[in-house]
Design a protein around this motif. Structure first.
Motif, PDB file in Angstrom:
ATOM      1  N   LEU A  88      16.205  -2.679 -10.523  1.00  0.00           N
ATOM      2  CA  LEU A  88      14.803  -1.108 -10.718  1.00  0.00           C
ATOM      3  C   LEU A  88      16.274  -0.297 -11.361  1.00  0.00           C
ATOM      4  N   HIS A  89      15.751   0.887 -11.893  1.00  0.00           N
ATOM      5  CA  HIS A  89      17.096   1.545 -12.436  1.00  0.00           C
ATOM      6  C   HIS A  89      17.406   2.629 -11.197  1.00  0.00           C
ATOM      7  N   ASP A  90      16.821   3.393 -10.745  1.00  0.00           N
ATOM      8  CA  ASP A  90      17.261   3.915  -9.659  1.00  0.00           C
ATOM      9  C   ASP A  90      16.628   3.943  -8.386  1.00  0.00           C
ATOM     10  N   PHE A  91      16.425   4.581  -7.260  1.00  0.00           N
ATOM     11  CA  PHE A  91      16.098   4.757  -6.093  1.00  0.00           C
ATOM     12  C   PHE A  91      14.473   5.150  -6.359  1.00  0.00           C
ATOM     13  N   ALA A  92      14.237   6.414  -7.186  1.00  0.00           N
ATOM     14  CA  ALA A  92      13.701   6.843  -7.296  1.00  0.00           C
ATOM     15  C   ALA A  92      12.254   5.844  -8.321  1.00  0.00           C
ATOM     16  N   GLU A  93      12.824   4.920  -8.768  1.00  0.00           N
ATOM     17  CA  GLU A  93      11.264   4.295  -8.862  1.00  0.00           C
ATOM     18  C   GLU A  93      10.934   3.156  -7.472  1.00  0.00           C
ATOM     19  N   VAL A  94      11.470   2.741  -6.708  1.00  0.00           N
ATOM     20  CA  VAL A  94      11.163   2.156  -5.206  1.00  0.00           C
ATOM     21  C   VAL A  94      10.151   2.173  -4.832  1.00  0.00           C
ATOM     22  N   GLN A  95       8.920   3.502  -4.880  1.00  0.00           N
ATOM     23  CA  GLN A  95       8.090   4.405  -4.249  1.00  0.00           C
ATOM     24  C   GLN A  95       7.525   3.404  -4.989  1.00  0.00           C
ATOM     25  N   GLN A  96       7.169   4.193  -6.145  1.00  0.00           N
ATOM     26  CA  GLN A  96       6.559   3.674  -7.364  1.00  0.00           C
ATOM     27  C   GLN A  96       5.833   2.114  -7.835  1.00  0.00           C
ATOM     28  N   LEU A  97       6.877   1.296  -7.561  1.00  0.00           N
ATOM     29  CA  LEU A  97       7.221  -0.223  -7.571  1.00  0.00           C
ATOM     30  C   LEU A  97       6.141  -0.704  -6.167  1.00  0.00           C
ATOM     31  N   LEU A  98       6.889  -0.015  -5.186  1.00  0.00           N
ATOM     32  CA  LEU A  98       6.346  -0.921  -4.030  1.00  0.00           C
ATOM     33  C   LEU A  98       4.750  -0.818  -3.642  1.00  0.00           C
ATOM     34  N   PHE A  99       4.046   0.727  -3.995  1.00  0.00           N
ATOM     35  CA  PHE A  99       2.890   1.297  -3.477  1.00  0.00           C
ATOM     36  C   PHE A  99       2.087   1.131  -4.649  1.00  0.00           C
ATOM     37  N   ALA A 100       2.650   1.571  -6.300  1.00  0.00           N
ATOM     38  CA  ALA A 100       1.689   1.645  -6.897  1.00  0.00           C
ATOM     39  C   ALA A 100       1.491  -0.251  -7.684  1.00  0.00           C
ATOM     40  N   HIS A 101       2.150  -0.772  -8.123  1.00  0.00           N
ATOM     41  CA  HIS A 101       2.264  -1.649  -8.274  1.00  0.00           C
ATOM     42  C   HIS A 101       2.082  -3.610  -7.392  1.00  0.00           C
ATOM     43  N   ILE A 102       3.178  -3.477  -6.517  1.00  0.00           N
ATOM     44  CA  ILE A 102       2.899  -4.836  -5.728  1.00  0.00           C
ATOM     45  C   ILE A 102       1.919  -4.416  -4.679  1.00  0.00           C
ATOM     46  N   ALA A 103       2.014  -3.149  -4.016  1.00  0.00           N
ATOM     47  CA  ALA A 103       0.765  -3.006  -2.642  1.00  0.00           C
ATOM     48  C   ALA A 103      -0.841  -3.466  -3.561  1.00  0.00           C
ATOM     49  N   ASP A 104      -0.978  -2.445  -4.291  1.00  0.00           N
ATOM     50  CA  ASP A 104      -2.166  -2.676  -5.298  1.00  0.00           C
ATOM     51  C   ASP A 104      -3.022  -4.549  -5.544  1.00  0.00           C
ATOM     52  N   ILE A 105      -1.925  -4.954  -5.656  1.00  0.00           N
ATOM     53  CA  ILE A 105      -1.719  -6.673  -5.886  1.00  0.00           C
ATOM     54  C   ILE A 105      -2.943  -7.075  -4.948  1.00  0.00           C
ATOM     55  N   GLU A 106      -4.924  -7.748  -5.053  1.00  0.00           N
ATOM     56  CA  GLU A 106      -4.944  -8.238  -4.585  1.00  0.00           C
ATOM     57  C   GLU A 106      -5.005  -8.880  -3.770  1.00  0.00           C
ATOM     58  N   GLY A 107      -4.730  -9.093  -2.443  1.00  0.00           N
ATOM     59  CA  GLY A 107      -4.238 -10.614  -1.240  1.00  0.00           C
ATOM     60  C   GLY A 107      -2.696  -9.667  -1.119  1.00  0.00           C
ATOM     61  N   VAL A 108      -2.415  -8.870  -1.716  1.00  0.00           N
ATOM     62  CA  VAL A 108      -1.061  -8.502  -0.787  1.00  0.00           C
ATOM     63  C   VAL A 108      -0.861  -7.694   0.691  1.00  0.00           C
ATOM     64  N   SER A 109      -0.913  -8.196   1.708  1.00  0.00           N
ATOM     65  CA  SER A 109      -1.454  -7.175   2.776  1.00  0.00           C
ATOM     66  C   SER A 109       0.198  -6.728   3.388  1.00  0.00           C
ATOM     67  N   HIS A 110       1.137  -7.397   3.313  1.00  0.00           N
ATOM     68  CA  HIS A 110       2.879  -6.284   4.396  1.00  0.00           C
ATOM     69  C   HIS A 110       3.610  -7.077   3.193  1.00  0.00           C
ATOM     70  N   ILE A 111       4.740  -5.474   2.889  1.00  0.00           N
ATOM     71  CA  ILE A 111       6.188  -5.886   2.143  1.00  0.00           C
ATOM     72  C   ILE A 111       6.827  -6.307   2.522  1.00  0.00           C
ATOM     73  N   THR A 112       7.897  -6.819   2.931  1.00  0.00           N
ATOM     74  CA  THR A 112       9.327  -6.014   3.576  1.00  0.00           C
ATOM     75  C   THR A 112      10.099  -6.090   2.425  1.00  0.00           C
ATOM     76  N   PRO A 113      11.031  -4.606   2.783  1.00  0.00           N
ATOM     77  CA  PRO A 113      11.872  -4.821   1.226  1.00  0.00           C
ATOM     78  C   PRO A 113      13.001  -4.706   2.108  1.00  0.00           C
ATOM     79  N   GLY A 114      13.840  -5.317   1.514  1.00  0.00           N
ATOM     80  CA  GLY A 114      15.566  -5.839   1.856  1.00  0.00           C
ATOM     81  C   GLY A 114      16.076  -5.155   0.503  1.00  0.00           C
ATOM     82  N   ILE A 115      17.155  -3.344   0.693  1.00  0.00           N
ATOM     83  CA  ILE A 115      17.779  -2.927  -0.511  1.00  0.00           C
ATOM     84  C   ILE A 115      19.779  -4.056  -0.615  1.00  0.00           C
TER      85      ILE A 115
END
Length: 160
Positions: free
Chosen positions: A119-146
């Motif tokens: 990602l370009h900066d930390f401002a994109e993290v929330q968008q990626l996690l909640f608007a892109h990855i979490a919206d994919i059918e079947g994703v039940s849990h995400i564990t990020p490590g920066i």
């Protein structure tokens, strides 16, 4: 050995000429066949034939690897993804479609899938996690490590 397509194959054997060609290209990916030939005391045609043989056998390929920082990517995140209610491979294919995702690996262990994301900066993290990855059918849990520092990065490089 299992390769990406799922086929089982035996790795082709490489002789010293093959490994020397690969080592020269690792140092200088823009080396010409003539330059390689001169360094190894063979003909350019021999180098060309060896390269073609190795590429056809999928032993090696010459690629350009871009630098994260040169393209203003300042955040690297490893994500563990757990899947529920859907085939893991189908979820992995959907995750692979995201532009920010560099690699997708189906795992055995505490996570079903592991991602490497830039990602370009930390401002994109929330968008990626909640608007892109979490919206994919079947994703039940995400564990990020920066990643706080990158000690080594050699993408698509296998030690010989």
């Amino acid at each position: 050995m299992q390769i990406r397509s799922g086929r089982v194959t035996t790795p082709p054997s490489l002789d010293s000429l093959d490994t020397n060609i690969i080592e020269i290209l690792r140092t200088n990916g823009r080396a010409t066949n003539q330059e390689i030939a001169e360094r190894l005391s063979v003909t350019a045609a021999t180098v060309s034939a060896r390269l073609q043989k190795m590429e056809d056998a999928r032993v090696m390929r010459v690629v350009a690897v871009t630098d994260f920082a040169a393209h203003d990517y300042n955040v690297i995140i490893a994500l563990g993804v757990n899947v529920q209610g859907r085939d893991v491979e189908a979820v992995a294919r959907d995750l692979a479609k995201l532009n920010e995702v560099l690699s997708v690996n189906i795992m055995s262990g505490s996570h079903d899938i592991e991602l490497l994301v830039a990602l370009h900066d930390f401002a994109e993290v929330q968008q990626l996690l909640f608007a892109h990855i979490a919206d994919i059918e079947g994703v039940s849990h995400i564990t990020p490590g920066i990643a706080v520092d990158m000690v080594k990065f050699e993408f698509n490089v296998v030690p010989l």
